[in-house]
Design an enzyme around this catalytic site. Sequence first.
Site, mmCIF file in Angstrom:
data_model
loop_
_atom_site.group_PDB
_atom_site.id
_atom_site.type_symbol
_atom_site.label_atom_id
_atom_site.label_comp_id
_atom_site.label_asym_id
_atom_site.label_seq_id
_atom_site.Cartn_x
_atom_site.Cartn_y
_atom_site.Cartn_z
ATOM 1 C CB ILE A 31 -18.195 -73.729 -5.306
ATOM 2 C CG1 ILE A 31 -18.404 -72.889 -4.065
ATOM 3 C CG2 ILE A 31 -18.207 -75.215 -4.977
ATOM 4 C CD1 ILE A 31 -19.796 -73.025 -3.456
ATOM 5 N N GLY A 93 -17.073 -89.756 -11.622
ATOM 6 C CA GLY A 93 -17.213 -88.864 -10.472
ATOM 7 C C GLY A 93 -18.227 -87.757 -10.657
ATOM 8 C CD GLN A 94 -23.136 -86.461 -14.318
ATOM 9 O OE1 GLN A 94 -23.050 -87.530 -14.940
ATOM 10 N NE2 GLN A 94 -24.002 -85.525 -14.620
ATOM 11 C CG HIS A 100 -21.464 -79.878 -14.868
ATOM 12 N ND1 HIS A 100 -22.425 -80.748 -14.375
ATOM 13 C CD2 HIS A 100 -20.291 -80.268 -14.324
ATOM 14 C CE1 HIS A 100 -21.834 -81.625 -13.563
ATOM 15 N NE2 HIS A 100 -20.540 -81.359 -13.529
ATOM 16 C CG LEU A 101 -17.580 -78.136 -21.464
ATOM 17 C CD1 LEU A 101 -17.164 -79.579 -21.730
ATOM 18 C CD2 LEU A 101 -17.799 -77.402 -22.789
ATOM 19 C CG HIS A 102 -15.698 -79.789 -15.104
ATOM 20 N ND1 HIS A 102 -15.555 -79.413 -13.794
ATOM 21 C CD2 HIS A 102 -16.588 -80.811 -15.105
ATOM 22 C CE1 HIS A 102 -16.321 -80.175 -13.019
ATOM 23 N NE2 HIS A 102 -16.961 -81.043 -13.796
HETATM 24 P P1 5GP Z 1 -19.007 -83.035 -11.436
HETATM 25 O O1 5GP Z 1 -18.212 -83.819 -10.439
HETATM 26 O O2 5GP Z 1 -20.494 -83.321 -11.313
HETATM 27 O O3 5GP Z 1 -18.508 -83.162 -12.843
HETATM 28 O O4 5GP Z 1 -18.761 -81.524 -11.069
HETATM 29 C C1 5GP Z 1 -19.577 -80.774 -10.240
HETATM 30 C C2 5GP Z 1 -18.820 -79.500 -9.950
HETATM 31 O O5 5GP Z 1 -19.726 -78.560 -9.389
HETATM 32 C C3 5GP Z 1 -17.685 -79.673 -8.935
HETATM 33 O O6 5GP Z 1 -16.466 -79.285 -9.541
HETATM 34 C C4 5GP Z 1 -18.090 -78.783 -7.770
HETATM 35 O O7 5GP Z 1 -16.992 -78.124 -7.176
HETATM 36 C C5 5GP Z 1 -19.053 -77.811 -8.416
HETATM 37 N N1 5GP Z 1 -20.090 -77.297 -7.532
HETATM 38 C C6 5GP Z 1 -20.857 -78.040 -6.676
HETATM 39 N N2 5GP Z 1 -21.726 -77.248 -6.035
HETATM 40 C C7 5GP Z 1 -21.499 -75.982 -6.491
HETATM 41 C C8 5GP Z 1 -22.108 -74.727 -6.181
HETATM 42 O O8 5GP Z 1 -23.029 -74.598 -5.370
HETATM 43 N N3 5GP Z 1 -21.609 -73.632 -6.838
HETATM 44 C C9 5GP Z 1 -20.607 -73.728 -7.747
HETATM 45 N N4 5GP Z 1 -20.195 -72.586 -8.332
HETATM 46 N N5 5GP Z 1 -20.022 -74.905 -8.066
HETATM 47 C C10 5GP Z 1 -20.460 -76.009 -7.439
#
Ligand code: 5GP
Length: 114
Positions: A31, A93-94, A100-102
């Site tokens: 998002i 920064g999780q 989830h794999l970026h």
């Molecule tokens: P993290 O920081 O946990 O590795 O990544 C979480 C990711 O989820 C972030 O890049 C953030 O932009 C994305 N994200 C958070 N909420 C949503 C959502 O409701 N929809 C989508 N498509 N992505 C999200």
Amino acid sequence: MSDCLFCKIFKKEISSRIVYEDNEIMAFEDINPQAPVHLLIIPAKHIESINDIKEEDKELIGKMFLIAKKIAKEKGLSESGYRTIFNTGKDAGQAVFHIHLHLLGGRKMSWPPG
Ligand code: 5GP
Ligand code: ZN
């Protein structure tokens, strides 16, 4: 997990821009994209982070990388390159505690990451 954001996305209780799905794994657009291509690849199974993966999950985690490879190819990133990242815990920064794999690509990235 009934109150997990990514469980809800997998079940389509929350909408997302899906680029791949099967009964075990989904990929959708982040998002808040940090690159021209920024997708998140998630399993249906609620696993909080790498800290919580088990022996029985190794095929599932491997499959997430095969799907990353397939999508990267479809998006034309195989040659130019891309980055695949699992953030784990506070220092990384999780923000969402459903593994989830970026998959990031489409621009030159710096190293070390910020
Ligand atoms: P993290 O920081 O946990 O590795 O990544 C979480 C990711 O989820 C972030 O890049 C953030 O932009 C994305 N994200 C958070 N909420 C949503 C959502 O409701 N929809 C989508 N498509 N992505 C999200
Ligand atoms: Zn979940």
